[in-house]
Design an enzyme around this catalytic site. Structure first.
Site, short mmCIF file in Angstrom:
data_model
loop_
_atom_site.label_atom_id
_atom_site.label_comp_id
_atom_site.label_asym_id
_atom_site.label_seq_id
_atom_site.Cartn_x
_atom_site.Cartn_y
_atom_site.Cartn_z
N SER A 87 -7.32 5.53 0.20
CA SER A 87 -6.59 6.46 1.06
C SER A 87 -7.57 7.40 1.77
O SER A 87 -8.41 6.92 2.53
CB SER A 87 -5.54 7.20 0.23
OG SER A 87 -4.59 7.82 1.07
N ASP A 130 3.64 0.21 1.23
CA ASP A 130 3.03 1.54 1.13
C ASP A 130 3.82 2.52 2.00
O ASP A 130 3.99 2.31 3.20
CB ASP A 130 1.58 1.41 1.63
CG ASP A 130 0.75 2.66 1.44
OD1 ASP A 130 1.29 3.76 1.62
OD2 ASP A 130 -0.44 2.51 1.13
N HIS A 157 1.24 2.44 -2.60
CA HIS A 157 0.03 3.26 -2.42
C HIS A 157 -0.59 3.68 -3.76
O HIS A 157 -1.54 4.45 -3.79
CB HIS A 157 0.43 4.52 -1.62
CG HIS A 157 -0.73 5.21 -0.93
ND1 HIS A 157 -1.41 4.66 0.14
CD2 HIS A 157 -1.32 6.42 -1.15
CE1 HIS A 157 -2.36 5.50 0.54
NE2 HIS A 157 -2.34 6.56 -0.23
#
Lengths: 279, 279
Positions: free
Chosen positions: A149, A225, A258
């Protein structure tokens, strides 16, 4: 540069350790974690630097990714820094949002007040930390870099800007185009100011378009995600790679989100990718 | 018996899910986690019940043990309950100690006030939860049971008392002789009262000495575990097994401590042990 050990835990026949040190670049005390595989007791091993995402510390990856098993097999050390400067006197977002200030250093060198006094995570991750690690531990100067991320953004930026320092780059669910997403806008406006020219050097898409190197890049992105469309925009990186004929491997992984469960599911492939390129 | 899904996350091509349900045995709402391996979409799979240690919830093992990778390979579901009843009206230790009350159910049926109204974790883990799981999920009634520390105690007790319900038992760093250690004394005195006869049915050493079954048992214990001498006393289990010629496999693992890094280092061997016995 001295370091202070705060934990040592045997793991997969190697050692997970945490340290404090005074960072000159960040102007505060920092904590990092290192996993030393069993091979490190006999020879210098290469190092994978792992950059975590928003809100994380040195602990999330080490506890949740399941990476040490494979690092122990392959003979790779892993270093996990924190995600921002910390401690008394370090500026934070007054509203304590999760995406600015503490836990959200975005792996850049801030130029704006009040951030610039401590928020110099780019120099910390690229220069100061590897220097410290290579001074204190049985590791070589063969390096790879990876992250998740915000940390995927950090890994791509650090790697693409310094291809001579890393053998390979990988990322899970990275913010690939921060100049075009809300997380990036907020961070860059606060840390770097309004001049968008200064933003470009921290945007993986812009860097990949302009890169003259071909350091191997592997990216995994889950199709379920929650941040996919608004923040992560993997197709922007595919387009950037196409423009420059960059050898990007970007895999859309069906149904994954995620979380660290996604990272754990594919970390073995990332470590084997890095091991191959680190030799 | 209804269940309410609260999360579903793809992991190693299977699914990690969390649920709430109203437990009749515990007289409160409970949360549990289940990992369904990819094979569960095609056939009924066997189940490993994992009992966690003091202070844990359903999350610790699922996040930190790295077990789903192997469960996905072997086609085993994993169920992780909470470590005590929870919620408004559930008694807790007034001093909020970590080793009594919330997060410290000790996998027994309490007989003393104020605990007996909710603290019936033995019946919950052995009876109610498997019934619920086998009603709602694509699993068979082939079961194994494992756990860590207080949960290692729980797994040994549940398995040794119900050899017809489980194919195999394993434990990391278990409290094997609670009638002879501080954690056990405190818990048993509070939950079961002063009559030590009632304590025996929850003591793995006593149960192993008296067992007429030979359900396979695997125990791993780190030699650098802070709780080794005072609380865990693995040699008491070795002696109990010797008295009854019980086929115990107990391995002292050099240099490992009480943490999840220890569990992660050896969970693969435990899952393969259970898979072999679950067929």
């Amino acid at each position: 540069m001295t370091i202070e050990n705060i934990s040592s835990t045997k793991s997969f026949a190697g050692w997970h350790k945490q340290y404090y040190h005074q960072s000159g670049v960040l102007n505060c005390q920092m904590r990092f974690a290192i996993y030393l595989p069993p091979q490190a007791s006999e020879r210098k091993v290469p190092v994978l630097y792992w950059l975590s995402g928003l809100t994380c510390t040195d602990e999330n990856f080490m506890q949740k990714a399941g990476a040490m098993r494979i690092a122990a097999e392959l003979g790779i050390a892993i270093v996990a820094p924190d995600t921002s400067p910390r401690g008394q006197g370090v500026a934070d977002d007054p509203s304590e949002s999760y995406d600015l200030g503490l836990g959200a250093g975005f792996y850049l060198n801030a130029t704006q007040a009040p951030w610039r006094e401590h928020y110099q995570m780019y120099d910390y991750v690229v220069q100061e930390l590897p220097e410290l690690i290579e001074q204190h531990f049985p590791v070589s100067n063969v390096r790879a870099i990876a992250g998740h991320s915000m940390g995927g953004h950090g890994a791509l930026v650090a790697g693409l800007r310094n291809p001579e320092r890393y053998q390979s780059i990988s990322a899970f669910s990275p913010i690939v185009n921060p100049i075009n997403c809300p997380w990036g806008h907020k961070a860059f406006l606060n840390y770097l100011g309004k001049n968008r020219d200064s933003w470009m050097q921290y945007d993986a898409c812009e860097l990949m378009k302009a890169s003259s190197s071909d350091i191997p890049v592997l990216v995994d992105q889950g199709t379920s995600d929650n941040f996919l469309e608004e923040q992560l925009k993997p197709h922007a990186l595919i387009e950037a790679a196409a423009i420059n004929e960059y050898p990007l491997i970007l895999r859309m992984q069906e149904g994954y989100d995620h979380s660290y469960y996604f990272i754990a599911s594919f970390i073995e492939e990332h470590l084997r990718f890095h091991a191959k390129h680190m030799g």
